[in-house]
Design an enzyme around this catalytic site. Structure first.
Site, PDB file in Angstrom:
ATOM      1  N   GLY A 192     -20.948   6.260   4.542  1.00 43.02           N
ATOM      2  CA  GLY A 192     -20.017   6.577   3.465  1.00 43.02           C
ATOM      3  C   GLY A 192     -20.596   6.165   2.127  1.00 43.02           C
ATOM      4  N   VAL A 193     -21.032   7.129   1.329  1.00 44.72           N
ATOM      5  CA  VAL A 193     -21.627   6.813   0.026  1.00 44.72           C
ATOM      6  C   VAL A 193     -20.818   7.501  -1.078  1.00 44.72           C
ATOM      7  CG1 VAL A 193     -23.959   6.239   0.745  1.00 44.72           C
ATOM      8  CG2 VAL A 193     -23.339   8.650   0.465  1.00 44.72           C
ATOM      9  N   LYS A 234       0.852  -1.185   0.000  1.00 43.32           N
ATOM     10  CA  LYS A 234       0.000   0.000   0.000  1.00 43.32           C
ATOM     11  C   LYS A 234       0.886   1.232   0.000  1.00 43.32           C
ATOM     12  CE  LYS A 234      -4.542   0.845   0.321  1.00 43.32           C
ATOM     13  NZ  LYS A 234      -5.630   0.019  -0.227  1.00 43.32           N
ATOM     14  N   LYS A 278     -17.160   6.594  -3.507  1.00 42.15           N
ATOM     15  CA  LYS A 278     -16.849   5.813  -4.703  1.00 42.15           C
ATOM     16  C   LYS A 278     -17.507   4.433  -4.676  1.00 42.15           C
ATOM     17  CE  LYS A 278     -12.267   6.208  -4.877  1.00 42.15           C
ATOM     18  NZ  LYS A 278     -10.903   6.117  -5.449  1.00 42.15           N
ATOM     19  N   VAL A 279     -17.465   3.760  -3.531  1.00 45.74           N
ATOM     20  CA  VAL A 279     -18.037   2.412  -3.418  1.00 45.74           C
ATOM     21  C   VAL A 279     -19.469   2.458  -2.918  1.00 45.74           C
ATOM     22  CG1 VAL A 279     -17.827   0.167  -2.276  1.00 45.74           C
ATOM     23  CG2 VAL A 279     -15.770   1.366  -3.046  1.00 45.74           C
ATOM     24  N   GLY A 280     -19.706   3.260  -1.900  1.00 49.13           N
ATOM     25  CA  GLY A 280     -21.005   3.270  -1.243  1.00 49.13           C
ATOM     26  C   GLY A 280     -22.169   3.570  -2.148  1.00 49.13           C
ATOM     27  N   HIS A 281     -21.976   4.475  -3.108  1.00 45.85           N
ATOM     28  CA  HIS A 281     -23.123   4.823  -3.955  1.00 45.85           C
ATOM     29  C   HIS A 281     -23.470   3.686  -4.909  1.00 45.85           C
ATOM     30  CE1 HIS A 281     -20.335   6.021  -7.245  1.00 45.85           C
ATOM     31  NE2 HIS A 281     -21.376   5.945  -8.034  1.00 45.85           N
TER      32      HIS A 281
END
Length: 366
Positions: A191-192, A91, A194-197
């Site tokens: 958290g909505v 990372k 990049k992934v959440g939405h």
């Protein structure tokens, strides 16, 4: 307390002595001309070149950035092992506010540092970095994934990350309630972005009820304007206390499951996209003691890394989606192992991943 290099002693202890350490290599990167300050951490290359994203974040201190890179790299080793990939874990973190200091020159300088590792580390997107950024990095480094389709890449990896989390939720429902359907279930998403939405879309399509929160008003507004049926609460503290919540999905930064949050959780399942959700060792037992089923984060959020790994071999979306769909079966296998061994699911996942890494290291004669 610091050593002669100026590195905080607790970070060095983590690297060389603690259970959270054991990393092969940590690279501190600086390019004064562009303002780049970055940390690249390689936890393990037993399974192959380390693969993991680049996080761009305004850390309060350099020590915090190093510690985050170490933790995230270690998590990638386990994630890649459980995803069945021939990659170790690494990372990178870039220190600073991406909204104010991210420039082409900085990204190019970062790409040169990644390239200097000669393929031991393959980078991709993470919090604060996007497909367009990887296109720039790739101009200096061929070991870059998550690029745009126009530049030979796979595009946005958050699409399959969300799909994998959705499969993890279905597996959790199957294990706990005997039915993988999420229709009628209430899911709270913290958290909505990049992934959440994307996760919201999967859940609504199946008929689940969704409640969301996010520190960024524009992210909430984007969902609420498109889907008026989605509930909105002010913050995560209220979300985790929501009456009737079936599933809690942490999809922002790590440490969401802590001594403060676990005792007040109303959900029976925790399954989300955030990395390093357990604030410290022992939280997984606290969840189990409360009868809360925890789907290990690095197992269910592996769809994105499956996608970027495939990019190295000529990207095929349907092939990647088929691999990500197997997260359903992998999650069920972890729950079965946990039950058989009498341990929490997080410990069961760790055992399976560690066994694969150990066998790979032995095969290499390490």
């Amino acid at each position: 307390m610091t050593d002669v290099s100026g590195a905080p002693a607790d970070v060095l202890h983590t690297l060389f002595h603690s259970d959270q350490g054991g990393h092969e290599q940590v690279v501190l990167c600086q390019d004064r001309a562009s303002g780049l300050k970055a940390v690249i951490a390689l936890h393990s290359t037993a399974l192959g070149p380390a693969l993991g994203g680049t996080r761009f974040y305004p850390y309060a201190t350099e020590a915090e950035a190093v510690a985050d890179a170490l933790n995230l790299a270690r998590g990638m080793s386990y994630k890649n092992a459980m995803a069945g990939l021939d990659h170790g874990g690494g990372k990178a973190v870039i220190i600073g506010d991406p909204d104010t200091i991210k420039t082409e020159a900085l990204l190019l300088a970062y790409g040169r540092f990644v390239a200097s590792l000669g393929g031991r580390y393959v980078t991709a997107c993470d919090v604060g970095t996007y497909v367009a950024d990887m296109d720039v990095v790739a101009r200096e480094c061929r070991w870059t994934t998550g690029r745009s389709p126009e530049n030979g890449g796979a595009g946005d990896s958050s699409v399959l990350t969300a799909f994998g989390v959705y499969q993890g939720m279905r597996a959790s429902a199957q294990h706990l309630w005997g039915d993988p359907s999420l229709r009628g279930r209430t899911v709270g998403i913290a958290g909505v972005g990049k992934v959440g939405h994307h996760l919201v879309e999967h859940l609504l399509a199946e008929g689940a009820r969704v409640v969301i929160t996010d520190v960024r008003r524009e992210a909430v507004r984007r969902i609420a304007d498109k889907h008026p049926s989605v509930g909105v609460v002010a913050d995560t503290e209220r979300l985790i206390r929501t009456d009737g919540l079936d599933i809690y999905a942490p999809c922002a930064l790590g440490g969401a499951l802590s001594d403060d949050s676990v005792p007040v959780l109303t959900a029976k399942i925790v399954c989300g996209a955030a990395n390093n959700q357990l604030a410290h060792p022992g939280v997984e037992k606290d969840l189990a003691d409360r009868g809360i089923l925890y789907a290990p984060d690095y197992v269910v959020n592996a769809g994105g890394v499956i996608q970027v790994a495939d990019e190295l071999h000529g990207f095929d979306f349907e092939r990647c989606k088929a691999k990500a769909a197997k997260i359903f079966d992998t999650t069920l296998a972890i729950f079965a192992r946990a039950k058989a061994d009498g341990i929490p699911p997080a410990a069961a996942a760790d055992r399976i991943a560690e066994q694969r890494m150990h066998e790979a290291a032995q095969a290499r004669g390490w």
